[in-house]
Design a protein around this motif. Structure first.
Motif, PDB file in Angstrom:
ATOM      1  N   GLY A   1       0.802  -1.222   0.000  1.00 46.93           N
ATOM      2  CA  GLY A   1       0.000   0.000   0.000  1.00 46.93           C
ATOM      3  C   GLY A   1       0.826   1.259   0.000  1.00 46.93           C
ATOM      4  O   GLY A   1       0.272   2.349   0.219  1.00 46.93           O
TER       5      GLY A   1
ATOM      6  N   LYS B   1     -10.207   7.036   5.241  1.00 40.78           N
ATOM      7  CA  LYS B   1     -10.201   6.613   3.841  1.00 40.78           C
ATOM      8  C   LYS B   1      -9.971   5.109   3.748  1.00 40.78           C
ATOM      9  O   LYS B   1     -10.593   4.431   2.939  1.00 40.78           O
ATOM     10  CB  LYS B   1      -9.109   7.343   3.056  1.00 40.78           C
ATOM     11  N   ASN B   2      -9.042   4.654   4.591  1.00 39.83           N
ATOM     12  CA  ASN B   2      -8.727   3.229   4.655  1.00 39.83           C
ATOM     13  C   ASN B   2      -8.825   2.777   6.100  1.00 39.83           C
ATOM     14  O   ASN B   2      -8.728   3.578   7.041  1.00 39.83           O
ATOM     15  CB  ASN B   2      -7.327   2.950   4.101  1.00 39.83           C
TER      16      ASN B   2
ATOM     17  N   TYR C   1     -11.166  -8.063   0.875  1.00 41.80           N
ATOM     18  CA  TYR C   1     -10.132  -7.450   1.719  1.00 41.80           C
ATOM     19  C   TYR C   1      -9.895  -8.250   3.010  1.00 41.80           C
ATOM     20  O   TYR C   1      -9.094  -7.844   3.845  1.00 41.80           O
ATOM     21  CB  TYR C   1     -10.519  -6.012   2.075  1.00 41.80           C
TER      22      TYR C   1
ATOM     23  N   THR D   1      -8.035   3.590  11.495  1.00 45.56           N
ATOM     24  CA  THR D   1      -8.649   4.152  10.303  1.00 45.56           C
ATOM     25  C   THR D   1      -8.126   5.562  10.054  1.00 45.56           C
ATOM     26  O   THR D   1      -7.896   6.329  10.993  1.00 45.56           O
ATOM     27  CB  THR D   1     -10.182   4.183  10.426  1.00 45.56           C
TER      28      THR D   1
ATOM     29  N   ASP E   1       0.492   8.501   7.687  1.00 44.52           N
ATOM     30  CA  ASP E   1      -0.921   8.879   7.709  1.00 44.52           C
ATOM     31  C   ASP E   1      -1.374   9.089   9.146  1.00 44.52           C
ATOM     32  O   ASP E   1      -0.711   8.683  10.108  1.00 44.52           O
ATOM     33  CB  ASP E   1      -1.799   7.860   6.988  1.00 44.52           C
TER      34      ASP E   1
ATOM     35  N   ASP F   1      -8.078  -5.447   5.669  1.00 40.37           N
ATOM     36  CA  ASP F   1      -7.199  -4.356   5.251  1.00 40.37           C
ATOM     37  C   ASP F   1      -7.602  -3.947   3.836  1.00 40.37           C
ATOM     38  O   ASP F   1      -7.374  -4.685   2.872  1.00 40.37           O
ATOM     39  CB  ASP F   1      -5.736  -4.798   5.281  1.00 40.37           C
ATOM     40  N   ASP F   2      -8.205  -2.771   3.701  1.00 38.26           N
ATOM     41  CA  ASP F   2      -8.624  -2.302   2.379  1.00 38.26           C
ATOM     42  C   ASP F   2      -7.591  -1.396   1.732  1.00 38.26           C
ATOM     43  O   ASP F   2      -7.881  -0.693   0.753  1.00 38.26           O
ATOM     44  CB  ASP F   2      -9.978  -1.589   2.459  1.00 38.26           C
ATOM     45  N   ASN F   3      -6.381  -1.410   2.294  1.00 36.16           N
ATOM     46  CA  ASN F   3      -5.293  -0.612   1.734  1.00 36.16           C
ATOM     47  C   ASN F   3      -4.418  -1.444   0.802  1.00 36.16           C
ATOM     48  O   ASN F   3      -3.424  -0.939   0.272  1.00 36.16           O
ATOM     49  CB  ASN F   3      -4.444  -0.017   2.865  1.00 36.16           C
TER      50      ASN F   3
END
Length: 438
Positions: free
Chosen positions: A343, A383-384, A423, A380, A353, A412-414
C-alpha cells in the motif's frame, strides 16, 4: 498520746465489764440467800455497792497510770503480745487451794480472759511461758545507739560497666512498583499422509515457538507504564514444496508500550506506542518470490487517548481497552519491490498517515484448564481501515503440557482486493506442546 490513752481506756472499760460479770452473779446469789432469810437491808447494800465502784475506779486509774509509765510492760501486755500459755497463774487457779482474792481485780479479769481463749481456741496459742522466760525481757531500753566499727582492709576495683551489644542487620526494603511476568511455549504439529492416500493430500511437519514478556510499572497513585514484547516464529516442511526445505508459517516481533496518567477510578490518560515487524523472509510453496522480510514491512503507531482498566467477572476477565481519537501511523519497507503490495507508493519506502485508533488486550480465564487471550486492533484514516482480531485458546493439560488453537481474521482495504476473499484475510492453526508461565 491522747489516742493511745483513749484506746487504753476503752480496753479497761471492756475488761471492767467482763470482771463485773462474776461479782454480779455472786451478788445475785447472795441477794437470793438474804431474801430467803429476810436479813437484807437496802441501805447497807447500796453503800457496799458504791464502795465497790469507788474501789474499782481507784484501781483502774492506778493501772492506767502504771501502764502509761511502763510502756505496756505490766500485766496488760499479755493481751497484746502473741497468745502465750502462762502456767504460773493457771496452776494457781486450777489447784485445790488456789485463790485470787489477794490479787488485783484487773489481773483476775486478764487471767479469766486468757483462760477463756485457752479453752475455746487452743489453736491461737503460739508460745509458752518457759520460752518467754528463756528469751528474756520483751523490750530493752537502749540509751545509746550501738555502733559497729568496721575496718577497711581492701578496696575492690569497680567492675567496668558493659553494655551488651547484639549485632543487628537493618534491611530497608524499598517498594517495588514493577511486576514482571511471561509466557513461553513450544508447539509441535505433524501430519502424515501416504502417497496412495485415496483423498490425496501431503504430509507436513511444523513447529511454533512463542515468547511473551511483560514489564509493568504502577506506583498505585498516578503513573502506570505497561510494556509487552511478543515474539513468534513458526517453521513448517511440506513434501510438495521442492524449492524450500523450510518456510515460515508464523513470524512476528511486536512491542506495545503504554504510559498512563491516572484520571479516575479505572481510566488513564494514555500515550501508546506499537512497533511491529518480523524475523526473516516469507515464501509461498514452490515460489522464490519474497513476500515479507525483516522491516519489510515495519510499522509504528503512536496514539494519544484514554485507557480503561477492565477487571470483571470476579477477576476472571482482565485487560485494557485503549481509545485514541488522535493517532499517527508509519508504514515502512526496506525492500522497494514490496512497496505497492503493502500500500506504499511505488519507489517509496514509507507511508505516513493520521487517523484514530482503538485496541483491546484481554484475558478470560474460564477455569484452571481453559484460557482465552484476545487482541483487537483497529485503525482508520477515514479513507482506509485496518482491523485485526487475534484469538488464542489455551487448553492447559497439566503444568507443562498445553494445547493451543489460534484463530486470526484480518481486514485491510489498503491492499489489492482478492477475488475470493476480498479485503479479508484469515489464519488458523492448532498445536500441542510445552507451555510455561511465571
Amino acid at each position: 498520746m491522747i489516742r493511745m490513752q483513749t484506746i487504753l481506756n476503752n480496753i479497761l472499760i471492756t475488761l471492767f465489764l467482763l470482771m463485773m460479770a462474776i461479782p454480779s452473779k455472786a451478788q445475785e446469789n447472795a441477794f437470793s440467800n438474804r431474801k430467803s432469810a429476810d436479813k437484807i437491808e437496802v441501805s447497807s447494800f447500796v453503800k457496799a455497792y458504791t464502795d465497790s465502784l469507788a474501789t474499782v475506779r481507784q484501781r483502774l486509774q492506778t493501772s492506767s497510770n502504771t501502764l502509761r509509765s511502763s510502756g505496756m510492760r505490766g500485766e496488760f501486755s499479755q493481751l497484746f503480745l502473741p497468745t502465750t500459755f502462762y502456767h504460773t497463774w493457771t496452776n494457781e487457779m486450777m489447784s485445790i487451794g488456789g485463790t485470787e482474792s489477794d490479787k488485783p481485780l484487773y489481773n483476775s479479769s486478764i487471767n479469766s480472759s486468757l483462760l477463756d481463749v485457752y479453752l475455746k481456741h487452743p489453736e491461737w496459742v503460739l508460745n509458752t511461758q518457759k520460752k518467754m522466760e528463756k528469751a528474756g525481757p520483751a523490750d530493752v531500753n537502749i540509751t545509746t545507739p550501738i555502733r559497729q566499727e568496721a575496718e577497711l582492709v581492701g578496696k575492690v576495683e569497680e567492675l567496668p560497666q558493659t553494655i551488651d551489644i547484639v549485632p543487628m542487620k537493618v534491611v530497608v526494603t524499598k517498594p517495588n512498583f514493577w511486576k514482571i511476568k511471561g509466557d513461553y511455549s513450544l508447539q509441535f504439529m505433524q501430519n502424515y499422509i501416504s502417497d496412495n492416500w485415496y483423498k490425496g493430500g501431503e504430509s507436513s511437519y511444523a513447529m511454533l515457538g512463542v515468547v511473551t514478556m511483560e514489564a509493568n510499572y504502577n506506583n498505585k497513585q498516578k503513573v502506570k507504564w505497561d510494556n509487552k514484547l511478543e515474539l513468534k516464529l513458526g517453521l513448517q516442511n511440506t513434501r510438495s514444496d521442492t524449492i524450500h526445505r523450510m518456510k515460515t508459517n508464523e513470524d512476528l516481533i511486536r512491542l506495545t508500550s503504554k504510559l498512563g496518567l491516572h484520571a479516575s477510578k479505572h481510566w488513564y490518560y494514555t500515550l501508546q506506542l506499537i512497533a511491529q515487524t518480523q524475523f526473516t523472509h516469507s515464501y509461498k510453496s514452490n515460489d522464490r518470490t519474497v513476500y515479507a522480510d525483516f522491516l519489510a514491512p515495519g510499522s509504528l503507531n503512536l496514539s494519544l487517548g484514554m485507557d480503561y482498566d477492565m477487571d470483571w467477572m470476579n477477576h476472571k476477565l482482565k485487560g485494557t481497552v485503549h481509545l485514541a481519537p488522535i493517532a499517527y501511523n508509519l508504514k515502512y519497507t526496506r525492500n522497494l519491490d514490496l512497496s505497492t503490495r503493502l500500500g506504499i507508493k511505488e519507489g517509496r519506502h514509507a507511508l505516513h498517515d493520521y487517523g484514530s485508533l482503538f485496541t483491546a488486550d484481554l484475558t478470560w480465564e474460564f477455569n484452571d484448564m481453559l484460557k482465552w487471550k484476545t487482541r483487537m486492533y483497529g485503525y482508520t484514516t477515514y479513507k482506509n481501515a485496518v482491523f485485526e482480531w487475534e484469538n488464542t485458546f489455551v487448553f492447559q493439560l497439566n503444568k507443562w503440557l498445553a494445547a493451543q488453537l489460534f484463530v486470526y481474521p484480518r481486514f485491510d482495504d489498503n491492499v489489492s482486493r482478492d477475488d475470493k476473499h476480498g479485503y479479508w484475510q484469515f489464519k488458523e492453526f492448532a498445536s500441542i506442546g510445552f507451555n510455561y508461565s511465571f
